[in-house]
Write a protein that holds these residues in place. Structure first.
Motif, PDB file in Angstrom:
ATOM      1  N   TRP A 295       0.939  -1.221  -0.152  1.00 61.34           N
ATOM      2  CA  TRP A 295      -0.120   0.041  -0.223  1.00 61.34           C
ATOM      3  C   TRP A 295       0.934   1.355  -0.084  1.00 61.34           C
ATOM      4  N   ALA A 296       1.930   1.266   0.757  1.00 60.52           N
ATOM      5  CA  ALA A 296       2.805   2.454   0.801  1.00 60.52           C
ATOM      6  C   ALA A 296       3.326   2.836  -0.245  1.00 60.52           C
ATOM      7  N   ILE A 297       3.925   1.900  -0.922  1.00 59.80           N
ATOM      8  CA  ILE A 297       4.442   1.996  -2.386  1.00 59.80           C
ATOM      9  C   ILE A 297       3.560   2.305  -3.449  1.00 59.80           C
ATOM     10  N   ALA A 298       2.550   1.721  -3.361  1.00 59.61           N
ATOM     11  CA  ALA A 298       1.195   2.216  -4.250  1.00 59.61           C
ATOM     12  C   ALA A 298       1.146   3.558  -4.116  1.00 59.61           C
ATOM     13  N   MET A 299       0.902   4.119  -2.942  1.00 60.56           N
ATOM     14  CA  MET A 299       0.597   5.476  -2.614  1.00 60.56           C
ATOM     15  C   MET A 299       1.635   6.538  -2.896  1.00 60.56           C
ATOM     16  N   ALA A 300       3.199   5.936  -2.882  1.00 58.03           N
ATOM     17  CA  ALA A 300       4.166   6.703  -3.412  1.00 58.03           C
ATOM     18  C   ALA A 300       4.153   6.941  -5.040  1.00 58.03           C
ATOM     19  N   LEU A 301       3.876   5.975  -5.806  1.00 61.09           N
ATOM     20  CA  LEU A 301       3.656   5.585  -7.089  1.00 61.09           C
ATOM     21  C   LEU A 301       2.588   6.554  -7.672  1.00 61.09           C
ATOM     22  N   ALA A 302       1.568   6.654  -6.828  1.00 63.21           N
ATOM     23  CA  ALA A 302       0.440   7.114  -7.236  1.00 63.21           C
ATOM     24  C   ALA A 302       0.467   8.811  -7.361  1.00 63.21           C
ATOM     25  N   ASN A 303       1.539   9.337  -6.539  1.00 65.87           N
ATOM     26  CA  ASN A 303       1.606  10.733  -6.238  1.00 65.87           C
ATOM     27  C   ASN A 303       2.870  11.225  -6.835  1.00 65.87           C
ATOM     28  N   PRO A 304       3.234  11.125  -8.210  1.00 70.44           N
ATOM     29  CA  PRO A 304       4.666  11.366  -8.553  1.00 70.44           C
ATOM     30  C   PRO A 304       5.049  13.083  -8.623  1.00 70.44           C
ATOM     31  N   SER A 305       3.880  13.725  -8.347  1.00 69.20           N
ATOM     32  CA  SER A 305       4.018  15.252  -8.219  1.00 69.20           C
ATOM     33  C   SER A 305       4.603  15.716  -6.899  1.00 69.20           C
ATOM     34  N   LYS A 306       4.505  14.376  -6.142  1.00 71.55           N
ATOM     35  CA  LYS A 306       4.758  14.822  -4.569  1.00 71.55           C
ATOM     36  C   LYS A 306       6.315  13.943  -4.328  1.00 71.55           C
ATOM     37  N   VAL A 307       6.079  12.714  -4.725  1.00 73.84           N
ATOM     38  CA  VAL A 307       7.358  11.849  -4.518  1.00 73.84           C
ATOM     39  C   VAL A 307       7.739  11.135  -5.553  1.00 73.84           C
ATOM     40  N   ASP A 308       9.148  11.237  -5.803  1.00 78.48           N
ATOM     41  CA  ASP A 308       9.772  10.799  -6.899  1.00 78.48           C
ATOM     42  C   ASP A 308      10.707   9.523  -6.484  1.00 78.48           C
ATOM     43  N   VAL A 309      10.222   8.502  -6.530  1.00 81.53           N
ATOM     44  CA  VAL A 309      10.931   7.241  -6.085  1.00 81.53           C
ATOM     45  C   VAL A 309      12.030   6.875  -6.932  1.00 81.53           C
ATOM     46  N   LYS A 310      13.373   7.069  -6.420  1.00 89.36           N
ATOM     47  CA  LYS A 310      14.426   6.752  -7.176  1.00 89.36           C
ATOM     48  C   LYS A 310      15.023   5.301  -7.082  1.00 89.36           C
TER      49      LYS A 310
ATOM     50  N   GLY B 222      13.094  -4.114 -16.004  1.00 92.31           N
ATOM     51  CA  GLY B 222      13.848  -3.463 -15.369  1.00 92.31           C
ATOM     52  C   GLY B 222      15.139  -3.312 -14.692  1.00 92.31           C
ATOM     53  N   VAL B 223      15.829  -2.529 -14.191  1.00 94.27           N
ATOM     54  CA  VAL B 223      17.225  -2.822 -13.448  1.00 94.27           C
ATOM     55  C   VAL B 223      17.111  -3.357 -11.995  1.00 94.27           C
TER      56      VAL B 223
ATOM     57  N   ASN C  63       3.501  -0.704 -14.786  1.00 91.27           N
ATOM     58  CA  ASN C  63       4.019  -0.152 -15.650  1.00 91.27           C
ATOM     59  C   ASN C  63       5.051   1.009 -15.064  1.00 91.27           C
ATOM     60  N   ARG C  64       5.932   0.599 -14.112  1.00 91.17           N
ATOM     61  CA  ARG C  64       6.761   1.549 -13.673  1.00 91.17           C
ATOM     62  C   ARG C  64       8.294   0.714 -13.529  1.00 91.17           C
ATOM     63  N   THR C  65       8.510  -0.053 -14.373  1.00 89.18           N
ATOM     64  CA  THR C  65       9.761  -0.900 -14.416  1.00 89.18           C
ATOM     65  C   THR C  65      11.064   0.120 -14.638  1.00 89.18           C
ATOM     66  N   ASP C  66      10.769   1.563 -14.630  1.00 92.05           N
ATOM     67  CA  ASP C  66      11.959   2.367 -14.828  1.00 92.05           C
ATOM     68  C   ASP C  66      12.305   2.855 -13.394  1.00 92.05           C
ATOM     69  N   ILE C  67      11.779   2.086 -12.293  1.00 92.71           N
ATOM     70  CA  ILE C  67      12.476   2.412 -10.962  1.00 92.71           C
ATOM     71  C   ILE C  67      13.255   1.289 -10.742  1.00 92.71           C
ATOM     72  N   PRO C  68      14.387   1.506 -10.231  1.00 85.63           N
ATOM     73  CA  PRO C  68      15.672   0.279  -9.857  1.00 85.63           C
ATOM     74  C   PRO C  68      15.080  -0.499  -8.557  1.00 85.63           C
ATOM     75  N   ILE C  69      15.445  -1.705  -8.806  1.00 90.88           N
ATOM     76  CA  ILE C  69      15.140  -2.365  -7.592  1.00 90.88           C
ATOM     77  C   ILE C  69      16.408  -2.737  -7.134  1.00 90.88           C
ATOM     78  N   ALA C  70      16.720  -2.751  -5.660  1.00 86.36           N
ATOM     79  CA  ALA C  70      18.142  -2.954  -5.099  1.00 86.36           C
ATOM     80  C   ALA C  70      17.935  -4.101  -4.163  1.00 86.36           C
ATOM     81  N   ILE C  71      18.637  -5.069  -4.181  1.00 87.87           N
ATOM     82  CA  ILE C  71      18.442  -6.300  -3.253  1.00 87.87           C
ATOM     83  C   ILE C  71      19.247  -6.102  -1.963  1.00 87.87           C
ATOM     84  N   GLY C  72      18.820  -5.732  -0.863  1.00 82.80           N
ATOM     85  CA  GLY C  72      19.308  -5.523   0.229  1.00 82.80           C
ATOM     86  C   GLY C  72      20.114  -7.005   0.831  1.00 82.80           C
ATOM     87  N   VAL C  73      20.546  -6.593   2.426  1.00 79.84           N
ATOM     88  CA  VAL C  73      21.038  -7.886   2.935  1.00 79.84           C
ATOM     89  C   VAL C  73      20.313  -8.891   3.180  1.00 79.84           C
ATOM     90  N   TYR C  74      20.709 -10.110   2.316  1.00 76.99           N
ATOM     91  CA  TYR C  74      20.093 -11.212   2.646  1.00 76.99           C
ATOM     92  C   TYR C  74      20.589 -12.088   3.959  1.00 76.99           C
TER      93      TYR C  74
END
Length: 201
Positions: free
Chosen positions: A41-56, A113-114, A80-91
């Motif tokens: 839900w949090a990520i969806a909300m961030a992506l739904a508000n690109p004028s406020k939040v730019d997810v890098k 995406g990356v 349709n937001r595969t422009d946002i890089p995914i980074a795999i953290g500490v396993y």
């Protein structure tokens, strides 16, 4: 970091969405997506508000970070937001959550995406790049502090380059079950050494 804001989950994204910044705030979302639905839900909300939040970047955190990257990739593909890089953290281990089954049919080899397998280093690069541009990153931490503790231990100078860190650190006046008083926060006690490292940075 210049500001560490200690908040419960619900207001984290809302604070940014309701901000009066003139331009979108560049953020890295540190998430243990796949555990409960709140991070989705949090990520969806961030992506739904690109004028406020730019997810890098979305940085997967805690336990099975590889599996969490698959959940993230399926979401970003569907949105349709595969422009946002995914980074795999500490396993840490193969502990995931109910969304692992939901994402099990997603073929990562087809993902457009990356995906950074060295997620901590990738996040550091994003933080450094934005600091040099005078447009520092804000971190939204909605996961145990495993990644942020690693960043604090390995790259202590980088923490000061982050503009704000919004994190979940528990309840002081009322617990999650509506009883009065303080109660421990999962995102702290899941990895207490990392939490201590992060708070000491």
């Amino acid at each position: 970091a210049s500001v560490l804001t200690i908040l419960l989950f619900a207001p984290l994204i809302s604070l940014l969405v309701l901000s009066v910044e003139a331009k979108p705030i560049p953020v890295i979302i540190d998430t243990d997506i796949g555990q409960d639905f709140d991070d989705s839900w949090a990520i969806a909300m961030a992506l739904a508000n690109p004028s406020k939040v730019d997810v890098k970047m979305i940085l997967t955190a805690a336990h099975d970070t590889v599996g969490r990257a698959v959940v993230t990739a399926k979401y970003l593909h569907l949105w349709n937001r595969t422009d946002i890089p995914i980074a795999i953290g500490v396993y840490e281990d193969d502990t995931m959550g109910p969304l692992a089954e939901w994402a099990s049919d997603f073929d990562m080899s087809t993902y457009s995406g990356v995906v950074h397998t060295q997620g901590i280093d990738a996040a550091i690069n994003v933080i450094d790049e934005h600091a040099k541009k005078g447009d520092p990153i804000t971190i939204i931490a909605i996961a145990p502090m495993t990644n942020l503790g690693e960043i604090a231990n390995k790259y202590p100078n980088t923490v000061a380059q982050v503009k704000h860190i919004y994190a979940m650190f528990g309840s002081v006046h009322q617990c999650y079950n509506h009883t009065l008083g303080a109660c421990p926060e999962y995102n702290v006690y899941d990895n207490i050494p990392a939490s201590k490292s992060f708070l000491s940075a």
